[in-house]
Scaffold this active site. Structure first.
Site, PDB file in Angstrom:
ATOM      1  N   HIS A  22       0.672  -1.211  -0.029  1.00  0.00           N
ATOM      2  CA  HIS A  22      -0.082   0.161   0.023  1.00  0.00           C
ATOM      3  C   HIS A  22       0.855   1.256  -0.005  1.00  0.00           C
ATOM      4  O   HIS A  22       0.346   2.439  -0.223  1.00  0.00           O
ATOM      5  CB  HIS A  22      -0.732  -0.005   1.379  1.00  0.00           C
ATOM      6  CG  HIS A  22      -1.940   0.994   0.979  1.00  0.00           C
ATOM      7  ND1 HIS A  22      -2.229   2.158   1.803  1.00  0.00           N
ATOM      8  CD2 HIS A  22      -3.171   0.891   0.524  1.00  0.00           C
ATOM      9  CE1 HIS A  22      -3.265   2.906   1.575  1.00  0.00           C
ATOM     10  NE2 HIS A  22      -3.816   2.043   0.436  1.00  0.00           N
ATOM     11  N   LYS A  66       3.113   4.241  -1.362  1.00  0.00           N
ATOM     12  CA  LYS A  66       3.399   4.977  -2.418  1.00  0.00           C
ATOM     13  C   LYS A  66       4.414   5.847  -2.373  1.00  0.00           C
ATOM     14  O   LYS A  66       4.271   6.948  -1.776  1.00  0.00           O
ATOM     15  CB  LYS A  66       1.704   5.714  -2.734  1.00  0.00           C
ATOM     16  CG  LYS A  66       0.738   4.976  -2.534  1.00  0.00           C
ATOM     17  CD  LYS A  66      -0.503   5.711  -2.162  1.00  0.00           C
ATOM     18  CE  LYS A  66      -1.727   4.800  -2.050  1.00  0.00           C
ATOM     19  NZ  LYS A  66      -1.818   3.878  -0.876  1.00  0.00           N
ATOM     20  N   ASP A  74      17.390   9.055  -7.852  1.00  0.00           N
ATOM     21  CA  ASP A  74      18.694   9.167  -7.693  1.00  0.00           C
ATOM     22  C   ASP A  74      19.138   8.676  -6.423  1.00  0.00           C
ATOM     23  O   ASP A  74      20.319   9.515  -6.076  1.00  0.00           O
ATOM     24  CB  ASP A  74      19.086  10.450  -8.700  1.00  0.00           C
ATOM     25  CG  ASP A  74      19.319  10.299 -10.112  1.00  0.00           C
ATOM     26  OD1 ASP A  74      19.152   9.002 -10.660  1.00  0.00           O
ATOM     27  OD2 ASP A  74      19.091  11.435 -10.775  1.00  0.00           O
TER      28      ASP A  74
END
Length: 522
Positions: A414, A416, A421
């Protein structure tokens, strides 16, 4: 021969039109504007870490909350020590153990004189108008419902009659105390978002923030709070407002429920966890750096998709386009579409290593999303994008429980977040699918803190082979391409030539759904 069909279609259209005409929302009501308090420097959280703040002028401090119990504890302790204000904004707010404990914490703060503003999307509130109105009746608490369904007709019919309206939701998640500390990330308010599962790395992720970035989050909250789409809970109530006796009765039931939970993992963690003590004693380790809050404006839900001046995506675009060496993506629902697939493969072709972790079919609680995602796997793999799918399995019972509930599962990814870099990190509510990018509103923060970015990238590398399947695209001697899943189970390497931990009929159903022209709704 076509006349009966035409008659049926006309009758259906008339019925839908009549139902739509009944779907109305209140008008001519007061929606007093209010804004985040600015004179909060003398609160406990305003004065906390004074020396550390002065050593990092213009920078913000960040503490990651990967563990579910820690994420609950952080919100609970902040609420307990709030002195002036609490601003709460969530997509889902379940009426379960965590939801009730959270409500109790907000009411306790309001009882102390803290101003509480609670803004919740209407997706999860069916049948709960009385409770919302009861909370709204507290003299120090206001509750507003964002983009509400009409109370005059059933919700299901409105998904048809108000397509493009109620199908666009406020997916934001933020929790801000005294305009001095805030928590952003992927978690809604509900049991499944705060479970502690030591076997599931990357399950979810929030970040506790202090410093100037908090004022940016408060400003975004104010935009939504004062939006024309935010309705006071009391005006949506079809029946008479709850009497003081009814409110007292509801509060009594909540108090008894909370008292019965004294031995729950959540309240034990609140009393005894290391993080709880660290917050109380001002010893939480913060990493410092610049940051930018990126967000959709609430007006996004009122305009066509091409009105991108209201969208988060243009704010995030410079970070993704500026990647030079490496991009790591965590996205539970991943439907890149043709433009996203082209962008990611182009990054790879110019030497950027692109790695993506998403849910497998077995761990995905929304089969339609997986149907949209699977169409792009081969193109991504051909373009040297590295794909990983979570090695967890939702049972049929778990999927049935989640169907229509809008929730997640502790067996699902779940979190996100995106790592750019190993120098910058996005953490927020944004999935990489059309629903998040085009339909719903989202919020997140880009941390310009290399120490955190490096930590997350290393965590990915150290855990990914154990928690996820690595996808490979193989060719046989005839040039036929076949997907292969490589993973570990019970300490042994395993290889699958079809979706792991799934049956034929589930795979067949998802494959059939993948040909439907509904990608824009995923």
């Amino acid at each position: 021969m076509y006349r009966p069909v035409i008659i049926i279609h006309i009758a259906a259209a008339v019925a839908i039109f009549m139902i739509a005409g009944c779907a109305t929302l209140p008008k001519d009501f007061d929606r007093p504007e209010s804004y985040a308090l600015t004179d909060t420097e003398n609160t406990a959280f305003g004065k906390a870490r004074a020396e550390e703040r002065s050593a990092h002028p213009e920078e913000s401090g960040f503490h990651l909350l990967g563990n579910g119990l820690d994420a609950f504890v952080a919100r609970a302790v902040l609420s307990h020590y709030a002195e002036r204000s609490i601003d709460v904004q969530y997509y889902l707010y379940h009426n379960d153990l965590v939801g009730r404990l959270f409500t109790d914490l907000l009411l306790e703060a309001a009882d102390r004189g803290v101003r509480v503003r609670l803004l919740v999307d209407d997706m999860d509130l069916a049948g709960r108008d009385l409770g919302a109105a009861a909370l709204d009746s507290h003299p120090n608490m206001e509750v507003r419902i964002f983009n509400p369904f009409s109370r005059n007709v059933g919700r299901t019919s409105q998904f048809v009659t108000r397509l493009g309206s109620v199908t666009r939701r406020m997916h934001n998640k933020s929790f801000t105390v005294d305009n001095q500390a805030t928590i952003l990330g992927g978690r809604n308010i509900g049991n499944e978002y705060f479970d502690a599962d030591p076997d599931l790395a990357f399950a979810d992720l929030d970040v506790l923030c202090i410093g100037p970035v908090v004022k940016e989050v408060s400003s975004v909250f104010d935009r939504y709070w004062n939006s024309e789409l935010a309705y006071p809970a009391s005006v949506l109530l079809k029946d008479d407002p709850p009497t003081p006796e009814k409110v007292e009765k509801l509060r009594g039931k909540l108090n008894k429920y909370v008292a019965d939970q004294t031995d729950s993992n959540y309240l034990q963690a609140l009393r005894h966890s290391d993080l709880a003590n660290e917050i109380r004693e001002g010893q939480v380790k913060f990493r410092w750096g610049d940051a930018e809050v990126v967000f959709d404006r609430p007006e996004k839900l009122l305009h066509d998709f091409n009105q991108t001046q209201y969208h988060l995506s243009p704010m995030l675009k410079p970070y993704s386009e500026g990647v030079e060496k490496e991009l790591i993506i965590f996205s539970p629902y991943f439907v890149p579409g043709k433009p996203g697939t082209a962008f990611l493969t182009q990054l790879s072709q110019r030497g950027v290593r692109v790695r993506i972790l998403t849910n497998s079919l077995a761990s995905n609680d929304v089969g339609l999303v997986h149907a949209g995602y699977q169409k792009y796997r081969k193109k991504l793999l051909r373009g040297r994008v590295e794909l990983y799918e979570l090695n967890k399995k939702l049972t049929r019972k778990q999927r049935k429980e989640k169907k229509g509930a809008g929730g997640s599962s502790k067996a699902s990814l779940h979190a996100k977040s995106f790592v750019f870099d190993r120098n910058q990190v996005f953490i927020g509510s944004l999935n990489l699918d059309p629903r998040a990018v085009l339909h719903n509103t989202e919020i997140g923060v880009v941390l310009k803190v290399p120490e955190i970015a490096e930590e997350m990238a290393k965590g990915f590398e150290e855990n990914i082979e154990q928690v996820a399947f690595r996808l490979e695209l193989k060719k046989d001697e005839n040039g036929h391409e076949q997907l292969v899943w490589h993973g570990w189970e019970k300490g042994k390497q395993v290889v699958y030539t079809h979706e792991p931990h799934t049956g034929f009929w589930r795979r067949f159903g998802i494959g059939f759904m993948s040909i439907w022209p509904i990608e824009s709704q995923l």
